[in-house]
Design a protein around this motif. Structure first.
Motif, PDB file in Angstrom:
ATOM      1  N   LEU A   1      30.744  48.173 -17.118  1.00 48.13           N
ATOM      2  CA  LEU A   1      30.209  49.418 -17.683  1.00 48.13           C
ATOM      3  C   LEU A   1      30.974  50.638 -17.151  1.00 48.13           C
ATOM      4  O   LEU A   1      31.282  51.568 -17.908  1.00 48.13           O
ATOM      5  CB  LEU A   1      28.713  49.545 -17.365  1.00 48.13           C
ATOM      6  CG  LEU A   1      27.795  48.517 -18.041  1.00 48.13           C
ATOM      7  CD1 LEU A   1      26.390  48.583 -17.454  1.00 48.13           C
ATOM      8  CD2 LEU A   1      27.758  48.724 -19.545  1.00 48.13           C
ATOM      9  N   LEU A   2      31.282  50.632 -15.860  1.00 47.14           N
ATOM     10  CA  LEU A   2      32.036  51.747 -15.260  1.00 47.14           C
ATOM     11  C   LEU A   2      33.439  51.871 -15.861  1.00 47.14           C
ATOM     12  O   LEU A   2      33.863  52.976 -16.222  1.00 47.14           O
ATOM     13  CB  LEU A   2      32.176  51.533 -13.745  1.00 47.14           C
ATOM     14  CG  LEU A   2      31.064  52.057 -12.864  1.00 47.14           C
ATOM     15  CD1 LEU A   2      31.239  51.545 -11.439  1.00 47.14           C
ATOM     16  CD2 LEU A   2      31.008  53.568 -12.881  1.00 47.14           C
ATOM     17  N   LYS A   3      34.140  50.762 -15.976  1.00 44.88           N
ATOM     18  CA  LYS A   3      35.489  50.798 -16.527  1.00 44.88           C
ATOM     19  C   LYS A   3      35.485  51.334 -17.959  1.00 44.88           C
ATOM     20  O   LYS A   3      36.323  52.161 -18.327  1.00 44.88           O
ATOM     21  CB  LYS A   3      36.122  49.402 -16.485  1.00 44.88           C
ATOM     22  CG  LYS A   3      36.637  49.024 -15.107  1.00 44.88           C
ATOM     23  CD  LYS A   3      36.996  47.578 -14.997  1.00 44.88           C
ATOM     24  CE  LYS A   3      38.329  47.233 -15.575  1.00 44.88           C
ATOM     25  NZ  LYS A   3      38.733  45.840 -15.249  1.00 44.88           N
ATOM     26  N   GLU A   4      34.524  50.879 -18.760  1.00 43.58           N
ATOM     27  CA  GLU A   4      34.425  51.343 -20.151  1.00 43.58           C
ATOM     28  C   GLU A   4      34.220  52.856 -20.192  1.00 43.58           C
ATOM     29  O   GLU A   4      34.866  53.564 -20.966  1.00 43.58           O
ATOM     30  CB  GLU A   4      33.265  50.640 -20.870  1.00 43.58           C
ATOM     31  CG  GLU A   4      33.497  49.177 -21.150  1.00 43.58           C
ATOM     32  CD  GLU A   4      32.230  48.437 -21.583  1.00 43.58           C
ATOM     33  OE1 GLU A   4      31.198  49.083 -21.898  1.00 43.58           O
ATOM     34  OE2 GLU A   4      32.265  47.183 -21.601  1.00 43.58           O
ATOM     35  N   LYS A   5      33.323  53.349 -19.359  1.00 40.50           N
ATOM     36  CA  LYS A   5      32.997  54.776 -19.357  1.00 40.50           C
ATOM     37  C   LYS A   5      34.183  55.618 -18.874  1.00 40.50           C
ATOM     38  O   LYS A   5      34.525  56.645 -19.476  1.00 40.50           O
ATOM     39  CB  LYS A   5      31.766  55.024 -18.468  1.00 40.50           C
ATOM     40  CG  LYS A   5      31.260  56.433 -18.487  1.00 40.50           C
ATOM     41  CD  LYS A   5      30.640  56.770 -19.819  1.00 40.50           C
ATOM     42  CE  LYS A   5      29.869  58.059 -19.749  1.00 40.50           C
ATOM     43  NZ  LYS A   5      29.170  58.348 -20.986  1.00 40.50           N
ATOM     44  N   ILE A   6      34.810  55.211 -17.779  1.00 41.01           N
ATOM     45  CA  ILE A   6      35.947  55.969 -17.227  1.00 41.01           C
ATOM     46  C   ILE A   6      37.088  56.026 -18.244  1.00 41.01           C
ATOM     47  O   ILE A   6      37.641  57.090 -18.501  1.00 41.01           O
ATOM     48  CB  ILE A   6      36.401  55.374 -15.877  1.00 41.01           C
ATOM     49  CG1 ILE A   6      35.360  55.695 -14.804  1.00 41.01           C
ATOM     50  CG2 ILE A   6      37.772  55.909 -15.478  1.00 41.01           C
ATOM     51  CD1 ILE A   6      35.569  54.987 -13.475  1.00 41.01           C
ATOM     52  N   LYS A   7      37.418  54.891 -18.835  1.00 41.76           N
ATOM     53  CA  LYS A   7      38.503  54.868 -19.821  1.00 41.76           C
ATOM     54  C   LYS A   7      38.204  55.786 -21.003  1.00 41.76           C
ATOM     55  O   LYS A   7      39.105  56.415 -21.538  1.00 41.76           O
ATOM     56  CB  LYS A   7      38.761  53.442 -20.300  1.00 41.76           C
ATOM     57  CG  LYS A   7      39.527  52.615 -19.295  1.00 41.76           C
ATOM     58  CD  LYS A   7      39.821  51.226 -19.821  1.00 41.76           C
ATOM     59  CE  LYS A   7      40.607  50.425 -18.803  1.00 41.76           C
ATOM     60  NZ  LYS A   7      40.899  49.073 -19.257  1.00 41.76           N
ATOM     61  N   SER A   8      36.935  55.877 -21.393  1.00 41.62           N
ATOM     62  CA  SER A   8      36.577  56.720 -22.537  1.00 41.62           C
ATOM     63  C   SER A   8      36.662  58.216 -22.213  1.00 41.62           C
ATOM     64  O   SER A   8      36.726  59.041 -23.110  1.00 41.62           O
ATOM     65  CB  SER A   8      35.176  56.374 -23.041  1.00 41.62           C
ATOM     66  OG  SER A   8      34.178  56.904 -22.180  1.00 41.62           O
ATOM     67  N   LYS A   9      36.676  58.577 -20.929  1.00 40.00           N
ATOM     68  CA  LYS A   9      36.652  59.992 -20.530  1.00 40.00           C
ATOM     69  C   LYS A   9      37.926  60.479 -19.849  1.00 40.00           C
ATOM     70  O   LYS A   9      38.062  61.662 -19.557  1.00 40.00           O
ATOM     71  CB  LYS A   9      35.476  60.238 -19.570  1.00 40.00           C
ATOM     72  CG  LYS A   9      34.106  59.978 -20.172  1.00 40.00           C
ATOM     73  CD  LYS A   9      33.779  60.994 -21.220  1.00 40.00           C
ATOM     74  CE  LYS A   9      32.370  60.811 -21.744  1.00 40.00           C
ATOM     75  NZ  LYS A   9      32.050  61.777 -22.779  1.00 40.00           N
TER      76      LYS A   9
END
Length: 191
Positions: free
Chosen positions: A73-81
């Motif tokens: 979940l963290l990786k997905e969020k960081i990559k999106s921002k």
């Protein structure tokens, strides 16, 4: 590891220590992206997915969610921002030393750890006050006690392992005073 050159700060502290409040102030001044692992998990629960249903069971017990799920979940969020952010505030993570090590391997080394130190009594009072309006199922005395115990069991090894990057701030003071202390350290990171 991701290709992220932006500053990354872990915001640690027990439940009700003021992590979210501090993050709001940092976002307003520095343009960092605030990522609350608790919010990521609650958002996943709200999807009604199979993964979300498993998380409900774990969270009701006051236990730690598996690192692999949180990391995903963290990786997905960081990559999106990453394209629109000036840095990342990782709120409430890592919850244990192994998670910190995995974060640094999979995402990037942390630049700073802001630890909001608070008495248990203070955190309990704040959480019970928040429960009056939050609607959060984990803001009840039984779960709060479990969350505090889990926090204490796992936080000290993190602070020890990252002591050269840890900034301890007393969360017993006003939110403005907490932010003023954090600002002094963050100004050196973003300068």
């Amino acid at each position: 590891m991701c290709e992220i050159s932006l500053p990354t700060v872990w915001i640690l502290g027990g439940p009700g220590s003021g992590k979210g409040t501090l993050c709001d102030k940092i976002v307003a001044k520095y343009g960092f992206t605030h990522i609350s692992t608790g919010d990521l998990l609650r958002d996943e629960v709200n999807t009604g997915s199979e993964r979300g249903q498993e998380l409900v069971k774990i969270m009701k017990e006051g236990a730690l969610v598996p690192t692999s799920v949180v990391m995903e979940l963290l990786k997905e969020k960081i990559k999106s921002k990453v394209a629109t952010s000036k840095g990342f505030l990782i709120d409430g993570y890592p919850r244990e030393k192994k998670q910190g090590e995995e974060f640094e391997t999979a995402i990037k080394p942390v630049d700073m750890v802001l630890y909001l130190e608070s008495k248990d009594e203070t955190m309990v009072q704040r959480l019970l006050k928040r429960a009056e309006t939050s609607g959060r199922s984990d803001d009840n005395m039984e779960t709060i006690k479990k969350r505090l115990q889990t926090f204490h069991d796992n936080n000290d090894p993190i602070i020890e392992a990252y002591k050269c990057k840890v900034v301890i701030i007393s969360a017993e003071q006003s939110p403005e005073a907490v932010f003023a202390e954090a600002e002094k350290k963050l100004d050196t990171l973003v300068a």
